[in-house]
Design an enzyme around this catalytic site. Sequence first.
Site, short mmCIF file in Angstrom:
data_model
loop_
_atom_site.label_atom_id
_atom_site.label_comp_id
_atom_site.label_asym_id
_atom_site.label_seq_id
_atom_site.Cartn_x
_atom_site.Cartn_y
_atom_site.Cartn_z
CE LYS A 72 -2.17 -1.12 3.86
NZ LYS A 72 -1.75 -2.49 4.27
NE ARG A 79 2.20 -5.58 11.14
CZ ARG A 79 3.31 -5.47 10.41
NH1 ARG A 79 4.45 -5.98 10.83
NH2 ARG A 79 3.28 -4.85 9.25
NE ARG A 106 -4.26 -1.81 9.96
CZ ARG A 106 -3.27 -1.21 9.30
NH1 ARG A 106 -3.39 0.01 8.88
NH2 ARG A 106 -2.15 -1.85 9.07
NE ARG A 136 7.46 -3.36 6.07
CZ ARG A 136 6.15 -3.08 6.09
NH1 ARG A 136 5.58 -2.55 5.03
NH2 ARG A 136 5.43 -3.35 7.15
NE ARG A 177 6.37 -0.97 10.18
CZ ARG A 177 5.25 -1.02 9.47
NH1 ARG A 177 5.18 -0.39 8.30
NH2 ARG A 177 4.22 -1.68 9.92
P1 ATP Z 1 1.68 -2.08 4.84
O1 ATP Z 1 2.78 -3.07 4.95
O2 ATP Z 1 0.77 -2.40 3.69
O3 ATP Z 1 2.17 -0.69 4.82
P2 ATP Z 1 1.15 -2.52 7.65
O4 ATP Z 1 -0.01 -3.23 8.28
O5 ATP Z 1 2.44 -3.23 7.70
O6 ATP Z 1 0.76 -2.19 6.17
P3 ATP Z 1 0.85 0.15 8.82
O7 ATP Z 1 -0.33 0.50 7.99
O8 ATP Z 1 2.01 1.03 8.76
O9 ATP Z 1 1.48 -1.26 8.45
O10 ATP Z 1 0.33 0.01 10.34
C1 ATP Z 1 1.19 -0.36 11.39
C2 ATP Z 1 0.40 -0.52 12.69
O11 ATP Z 1 -0.22 0.74 13.05
C3 ATP Z 1 -0.78 -1.51 12.66
O12 ATP Z 1 -0.36 -2.82 12.88
C4 ATP Z 1 -1.67 -0.94 13.79
O13 ATP Z 1 -1.21 -1.32 15.05
C5 ATP Z 1 -1.49 0.57 13.66
N1 ATP Z 1 -2.54 1.15 12.78
C6 ATP Z 1 -2.33 1.75 11.58
N2 ATP Z 1 -3.48 2.15 11.02
C7 ATP Z 1 -4.47 1.80 11.91
C8 ATP Z 1 -5.89 1.90 11.90
N3 ATP Z 1 -6.56 2.45 10.89
N4 ATP Z 1 -6.57 1.43 12.98
C9 ATP Z 1 -5.93 0.87 14.02
N5 ATP Z 1 -4.60 0.73 14.07
C10 ATP Z 1 -3.87 1.17 13.03
MG MG Z 2 2.42 1.03 5.13
#
Ligand code: ATP
Ligand code: MG
Length: 189
Positions: free
Chosen positions: A14, A145, A89, A128, A134
């Site tokens: 994303k 996750r 989400r 990653r 991270r």
């Molecule tokens: P991607 O790899 O596609 O960027 P991702 O799930 O690895 O997605 P982020 O979107 O950066 O990573 O989100 C990291 C963390 O931040 C999530 O695991 C959650 O704890 C928190 N978070 C982010 N967005 C939300 C949301 N809309 N609602 C609740 N928690 C969120």
């Molecule tokens: Mg992201």
Amino acid sequence: MKNIVIFGAPGSGKGTQSDLLVKKYGFKHISTGDVLRAEIKQGSELGNTAKSFIDKGQLIPDELMIDILAATYDALCPCEGVIFDGFPRTIPQAEALKKMLAERQTGVCGMLELDVPEEMLMERLINRGKTSGRADDNAETIKKRLDVYHNQTTPLIEWYEKEGLRHKVKGFGSLEEINDALCAVIDTL
Ligand code: ATP
Ligand code: MG
């Protein structure tokens, strides 16, 4: 203005694809993950709260997330368009987004779902983690996750389908191929 939700599992690309879309269309990019990580870096109270959930692979509570989203949106808009990355989400978040945009005389014009096979997600996130720094990119937290994604986030696919806004796009292959597929949809919105 175009409000686009980019949707997909953790590791679906994303953020990477959002950056490409921002360059091409001049949209603003709202990544809730980036917003939270910036708060953590600053050591704010919000950041400390967020960290306690993120490090466990859990979602931040909806009420808090919805407030953050509205504040972030109002700081950037009105504008050409927005890409929502990582929000919504959960179903309550999707409903809140719909309401928030309606109050501002606009709405989501499309949800672009990046479709990536499960095995690839794990592999991408582990890779990653080697460079991202991270705390949540480790095998144990990634598994959590992905579980959270399947339990709390995938119901949104049907929710957006019912809204008539869902567009599924192949999320693997070259970055350009994926980007072309996304742009082909965006140009019809
Ligand atoms: P991607 O790899 O596609 O960027 P991702 O799930 O690895 O997605 P982020 O979107 O950066 O990573 O989100 C990291 C963390 O931040 C999530 O695991 C959650 O704890 C928190 N978070 C982010 N967005 C939300 C949301 N809309 N609602 C609740 N928690 C969120
Ligand atoms: Mg992201």
